[in-house]
Motif scaffolding. Structure first.
Motif, PDB file in Angstrom:
ATOM      1  N   PHE A   1       0.845  -1.199   0.000  1.00 26.70           N
ATOM      2  CA  PHE A   1       0.000   0.000   0.000  1.00 26.70           C
ATOM      3  C   PHE A   1       0.882   1.251   0.000  1.00 26.70           C
ATOM      4  O   PHE A   1       1.848   1.329   0.755  1.00 26.70           O
ATOM      5  CB  PHE A   1      -0.894   0.029   1.250  1.00 26.70           C
ATOM      6  CG  PHE A   1      -2.121  -0.834   1.172  1.00 26.70           C
ATOM      7  CD1 PHE A   1      -3.381  -0.283   1.283  1.00 26.70           C
ATOM      8  CD2 PHE A   1      -2.018  -2.202   0.991  1.00 26.70           C
ATOM      9  CE1 PHE A   1      -4.520  -1.080   1.225  1.00 26.70           C
ATOM     10  CE2 PHE A   1      -3.144  -3.016   0.929  1.00 26.70           C
ATOM     11  CZ  PHE A   1      -4.400  -2.452   1.040  1.00 26.70           C
ATOM     12  N   ASN A   2       0.517   2.221  -0.831  1.00 25.24           N
ATOM     13  CA  ASN A   2       1.214   3.509  -0.769  1.00 25.24           C
ATOM     14  C   ASN A   2       0.504   4.410   0.241  1.00 25.24           C
ATOM     15  O   ASN A   2      -0.495   4.019   0.861  1.00 25.24           O
ATOM     16  CB  ASN A   2       1.323   4.159  -2.151  1.00 25.24           C
ATOM     17  CG  ASN A   2      -0.038   4.508  -2.758  1.00 25.24           C
ATOM     18  OD1 ASN A   2      -1.040   4.628  -2.052  1.00 25.24           O
ATOM     19  ND2 ASN A   2      -0.069   4.669  -4.071  1.00 25.24           N
ATOM     20  N   SER A   3       0.994   5.610   0.396  1.00 22.85           N
ATOM     21  CA  SER A   3       0.459   6.516   1.419  1.00 22.85           C
ATOM     22  C   SER A   3      -1.022   6.796   1.216  1.00 22.85           C
ATOM     23  O   SER A   3      -1.803   6.790   2.172  1.00 22.85           O
ATOM     24  CB  SER A   3       1.253   7.828   1.415  1.00 22.85           C
ATOM     25  OG  SER A   3       1.173   8.452   0.135  1.00 22.85           O
ATOM     26  N   GLN A   4      -1.415   7.026  -0.039  1.00 20.37           N
ATOM     27  CA  GLN A   4      -2.822   7.335  -0.307  1.00 20.37           C
ATOM     28  C   GLN A   4      -3.729   6.153   0.031  1.00 20.37           C
ATOM     29  O   GLN A   4      -4.801   6.336   0.635  1.00 20.37           O
ATOM     30  CB  GLN A   4      -3.008   7.720  -1.778  1.00 20.37           C
ATOM     31  CG  GLN A   4      -4.422   8.171  -2.116  1.00 20.37           C
ATOM     32  CD  GLN A   4      -4.568   8.594  -3.560  1.00 20.37           C
ATOM     33  OE1 GLN A   4      -3.720   8.311  -4.399  1.00 20.37           O
ATOM     34  NE2 GLN A   4      -5.648   9.287  -3.876  1.00 20.37           N
ATOM     35  N   ASP A   5      -3.289   4.948  -0.339  1.00 22.77           N
ATOM     36  CA  ASP A   5      -4.093   3.759  -0.062  1.00 22.77           C
ATOM     37  C   ASP A   5      -4.219   3.503   1.440  1.00 22.77           C
ATOM     38  O   ASP A   5      -5.299   3.142   1.933  1.00 22.77           O
ATOM     39  CB  ASP A   5      -3.476   2.530  -0.743  1.00 22.77           C
ATOM     40  CG  ASP A   5      -3.434   2.658  -2.257  1.00 22.77           C
ATOM     41  OD1 ASP A   5      -4.271   3.397  -2.797  1.00 22.77           O
ATOM     42  OD2 ASP A   5      -2.549   2.039  -2.884  1.00 22.77           O
ATOM     43  N   LEU A   6      -3.125   3.688   2.170  1.00 26.73           N
ATOM     44  CA  LEU A   6      -3.166   3.497   3.623  1.00 26.73           C
ATOM     45  C   LEU A   6      -4.125   4.486   4.277  1.00 26.73           C
ATOM     46  O   LEU A   6      -4.942   4.121   5.132  1.00 26.73           O
ATOM     47  CB  LEU A   6      -1.757   3.649   4.218  1.00 26.73           C
ATOM     48  CG  LEU A   6      -0.749   2.545   3.879  1.00 26.73           C
ATOM     49  CD1 LEU A   6       0.662   2.962   4.294  1.00 26.73           C
ATOM     50  CD2 LEU A   6      -1.132   1.220   4.548  1.00 26.73           C
TER      51      LEU A   6
ATOM     52  N   THR B   1       6.405  10.164   2.841  1.00 24.96           N
ATOM     53  CA  THR B   1       5.775  10.210   1.515  1.00 24.96           C
ATOM     54  C   THR B   1       4.320  10.655   1.605  1.00 24.96           C
ATOM     55  O   THR B   1       3.676  10.867   0.579  1.00 24.96           O
ATOM     56  CB  THR B   1       5.820   8.828   0.826  1.00 24.96           C
ATOM     57  OG1 THR B   1       4.968   7.903   1.538  1.00 24.96           O
ATOM     58  CG2 THR B   1       7.241   8.277   0.780  1.00 24.96           C
ATOM     59  N   PHE B   2       3.793  10.784   2.816  1.00 28.01           N
ATOM     60  CA  PHE B   2       2.398  11.194   2.993  1.00 28.01           C
ATOM     61  C   PHE B   2       2.245  12.684   2.709  1.00 28.01           C
ATOM     62  O   PHE B   2       3.036  13.498   3.167  1.00 28.01           O
ATOM     63  CB  PHE B   2       1.932  10.915   4.426  1.00 28.01           C
ATOM     64  CG  PHE B   2       1.527   9.500   4.699  1.00 28.01           C
ATOM     65  CD1 PHE B   2       0.248   9.210   5.152  1.00 28.01           C
ATOM     66  CD2 PHE B   2       2.411   8.446   4.516  1.00 28.01           C
ATOM     67  CE1 PHE B   2      -0.138   7.900   5.423  1.00 28.01           C
ATOM     68  CE2 PHE B   2       2.043   7.140   4.783  1.00 28.01           C
ATOM     69  CZ  PHE B   2       0.756   6.860   5.229  1.00 28.01           C
ATOM     70  N   LYS B   3       1.192  13.025   1.978  1.00 26.75           N
ATOM     71  CA  LYS B   3       0.843  14.429   1.760  1.00 26.75           C
ATOM     72  C   LYS B   3       0.038  14.936   2.956  1.00 26.75           C
ATOM     73  O   LYS B   3      -0.401  14.159   3.805  1.00 26.75           O
ATOM     74  CB  LYS B   3       0.026  14.568   0.477  1.00 26.75           C
ATOM     75  CG  LYS B   3       0.776  14.180  -0.778  1.00 26.75           C
ATOM     76  CD  LYS B   3      -0.134  14.229  -1.989  1.00 26.75           C
ATOM     77  CE  LYS B   3       0.589  13.766  -3.241  1.00 26.75           C
ATOM     78  NZ  LYS B   3      -0.321  13.650  -4.409  1.00 26.75           N
ATOM     79  N   SER B   4      -0.211  16.227   2.984  1.00 27.95           N
ATOM     80  CA  SER B   4      -0.911  16.833   4.121  1.00 27.95           C
ATOM     81  C   SER B   4      -2.270  16.184   4.361  1.00 27.95           C
ATOM     82  O   SER B   4      -2.618  15.841   5.498  1.00 27.95           O
ATOM     83  CB  SER B   4      -1.073  18.333   3.901  1.00 27.95           C
ATOM     84  OG  SER B   4      -1.765  18.593   2.685  1.00 27.95           O
ATOM     85  N   GLN B   5      -3.053  15.996   3.300  1.00 22.60           N
ATOM     86  CA  GLN B   5      -4.380  15.413   3.473  1.00 22.60           C
ATOM     87  C   GLN B   5      -4.295  13.984   3.996  1.00 22.60           C
ATOM     88  O   GLN B   5      -5.104  13.573   4.831  1.00 22.60           O
ATOM     89  CB  GLN B   5      -5.150  15.433   2.150  1.00 22.60           C
ATOM     90  CG  GLN B   5      -6.570  14.916   2.279  1.00 22.60           C
ATOM     91  CD  GLN B   5      -7.368  15.037   0.992  1.00 22.60           C
ATOM     92  OE1 GLN B   5      -6.868  15.506  -0.019  1.00 22.60           O
ATOM     93  NE2 GLN B   5      -8.617  14.622   1.019  1.00 22.60           N
ATOM     94  N   GLU B   6      -3.307  13.241   3.528  1.00 21.81           N
ATOM     95  CA  GLU B   6      -3.149  11.848   3.960  1.00 21.81           C
ATOM     96  C   GLU B   6      -2.748  11.765   5.431  1.00 21.81           C
ATOM     97  O   GLU B   6      -3.245  10.904   6.172  1.00 21.81           O
ATOM     98  CB  GLU B   6      -2.123  11.158   3.064  1.00 21.81           C
ATOM     99  CG  GLU B   6      -2.606  11.016   1.621  1.00 21.81           C
ATOM    100  CD  GLU B   6      -1.492  10.795   0.617  1.00 21.81           C
ATOM    101  OE1 GLU B   6      -1.804  10.696  -0.590  1.00 21.81           O
ATOM    102  OE2 GLU B   6      -0.309  10.742   1.025  1.00 21.81           O
TER     103      GLU B   6
END
Length: 539
Positions: A208-213, A244-249
């Motif tokens: 899983f990438n950051s968005q999927d997690l 690697t997580f963006k602010s929203q994530e």
């Protein structure tokens, strides 16, 4: 083969444009599809393809229609007229579309945010009879498209769930995350599919990438589906890739853990560490949700709160009323006492006062949360209190508040001498009711009890209202914390105790609790309450 050759594609485009009217439907679809597949931008060619396609759209078969809109969506090339014509041509032949074509068509419309309810209804109608021919990606993309367009179709979602569960091990990380995210977004309850997704996700969580997690825990939280093992595994997978997580994530991840009351201090520390360097990329919602999550989990991180405060002040006018309430409530709850956090209260107050119409859009709960946060944070702003009181008074009997919210309002307005405070308390006396299933009921009763008996509105308290509160305080005494015992007994000192047997009964009921908590009270409170017990002969 996916062989890149930008010069060749440019030359093909240049040669194609002058003779584009000689292309048939398959050639037009294949050309756009080829450019999209290797991500070769050529806006003019796409415009010319659309221009040539529209007059002959009825000659396109299902594959040509699906491939064309899919190509335009992949390249993010807007052409509303083409999409409308594709929808018009697709609907009469929708039963000829196979699973991939159906999924790709709605996915393209969703990606381009092109609303066409009739097409989506017809796709659903055509999908259900052949749902078992859909593979994992098609199933995930279909419900994801319907969710993106907020297009309700419960029967389709149930059929997708039934088809997905037997093949759930074929889903990759993105398919799993997108599926539950779509169900959550549409508030479509299906516990079996969520359990199946969790079971399939855990063994492959490292893919899983950051968005999927972030999306998977956010989805579980939205539908309030408990799965502690999944949350632990998500945290374990997230920590090594947290940068690697963006602010929203980042915000969505801690928000999900907080909603589900899932403790994971290490994850919260790592989120804070990752958030601080990119705090300027956080939008108002992300800032408010992040500190709100930390406050809900009682996770102290003063540096994060300072950074959020500084970032919030710069964009305070972009905050909604709910976000303002979440921001100041979190700061107050965590007792953040830095200069930056104190400055937030002034910024929030000034923002509301300069645009007090925002209060008309605020929920009833927000109207109670903001003044209570200011009270807890030690910030008195009479003008802000006046504006909130006016809005509460305007709503009158239409207010829908529970015991907790009335307790907050009573505490916030108890020392306010403005006429608007009288109206707030009049509403309180008329509208206060309790939910007996509330685990924090006594805390809310204590807030109201103390506020009405120790504040400026003591003489206005109706006797029947005081009787109800007193009986509730005794009935739910088993929930008492030290603060509740203190607030109730201090409030009761103002009542004519000898002339009121009910108040004497209250003191008798609370005697063991006072003995239990007296050592934790301030000397002033302890002595005041003890004097009353001596006065009653109950010491």
């Amino acid at each position: 083969m996916d062989h890149q050759h930008p010069m060749l594609f440019d030359e093909v485009a240049n040669a194609a444009i002058p003779i584009i009217d000689t292309f048939n439907s398959q050639e037009l679809a294949n050309t756009a599809n080829a450019f999209a597949k290797i991500d070769h931008q050529h806006p003019r060619l796409f415009d010319e393809v659309a221009k040539a396609a529209i007059p002959i759209i009825d000659t396109f078969n299902s594959q040509g229609l699906a491939n064309t809109v899919n190509a335009f969506a992949k390249m993010d090339h807007q052409h509303p007229m083409l999409f409308n014509e594709v929808a018009k041509a697709a609907i009469p032949i929708i039963d000829t579309f196979n699973s991939q074509e159906l999924a790709n068509t709605v996915n393209a419309f969703a990606k381009m945010d092109h609303d066409h309810p009739m097409l989506f209804d017809e796709v659903a109608k055509a999908t259900i009879p052949i749902i078992n021919t859909f593979n994992s990606q098609h199933l995930a993309n279909t419900v994801n498209a319907f969710a993106k367009m907020d297009h309700q179709h419960p029967m389709l979602f149930d059929e997708v769930a039934n088809a997905a569960i037997p093949i759930i091990d074929n889903f990759n990380s993105q398919d799993l995350a997108n599926t539950v995210n779509a169900f959550a977004k549409m508030d479509h309850q299906h516990p079996m599919v969520f359990d199946a997704v969790a079971k399939a996700a855990i063994p492959i969580i490292d893919t899983f990438n950051s968005q999927d997690l972030a999306n998977i825990v956010n989805a579980f939280a939205k539908v309030d589906h408990q799965h502690p093992m999944l949350f632990d595994e998500v945290a374990k997978a997230a920590i090594p890739i947290i940068d690697t997580f963006k602010s929203q994530e980042l915000a969505n991840t801690v928000n999900a853990f907080a909603k589900m009351d899932h403790q994971h201090p290490m994850l919260f520390d790592e989120v804070a560490k990752a958030a601080i360097p990119i705090i300027s990329t956080f939008e108002s919602q992300h800032l408010a949700n992040t500190v709100n999550a930390f406050a809900k989990m009682d996770h102290q991180h003063p540096l994060l709160f300072d950074e959020v405060a500084n970032a919030a002040i710069l964009i305070i006018d972009s905050f909604t009323s709910q976000e303002l309430a979440n921001l100041v409530s979190a700061i107050a709850r965590m007792r953040q006492d830095s200069e930056s956090c104190h400055a937030v209260y002034s910024a929030v107050a000034n923002s509301i006062k300069s645009n007090h119409h925002c209060l008309k859009e605020a929920s009833d709960i927000v109207l109670s949360a903001i003044p209570y946060a200011f009270l807890k944070g030690g910030h008195v702003d009479d003008e802000l209190l006046e504006l909130i009181g006016i809005e509460i008074s305007c709503r009158g009997a239409e207010l829908s508040l529970g015991a907790r919210e009335w307790g907050h309002l009573a505490a916030a307005f108890k020392n306010c001498k403005s006429p608007v405070a009288d109206k707030v308390f009049e509403l309180l006396f008329r509208s206060f009711h309790v939910d007996k299933s509330d685990e924090r009921l006594l805390e809310n009763i204590a807030d109201v009890y103390n506020a009405v008996l120790t504040g400026e509105h003591f003489n206005d308290v109706p006797s029947d209202f005081l009787t109800i509160l007193t009986k509730l305080a005794m009935e739910y005494s088993s929930q008492a914390r030290m603060e509740d015992v203190r607030d109730i007994l201090i409030g009761a000192t103002r009542v004519d105790i000898r002339g009121d047997p009910l108040q004497r009964e209250l003191y008798t009921t609370y005697r063991p609790l006072f003995e239990l908590y007296r050592k934790d009270m301030s000397p002033y409170c302890r002595d005041s309450i003890n004097e009353t017990y001596q006065y009653l002969g109950l010491s």
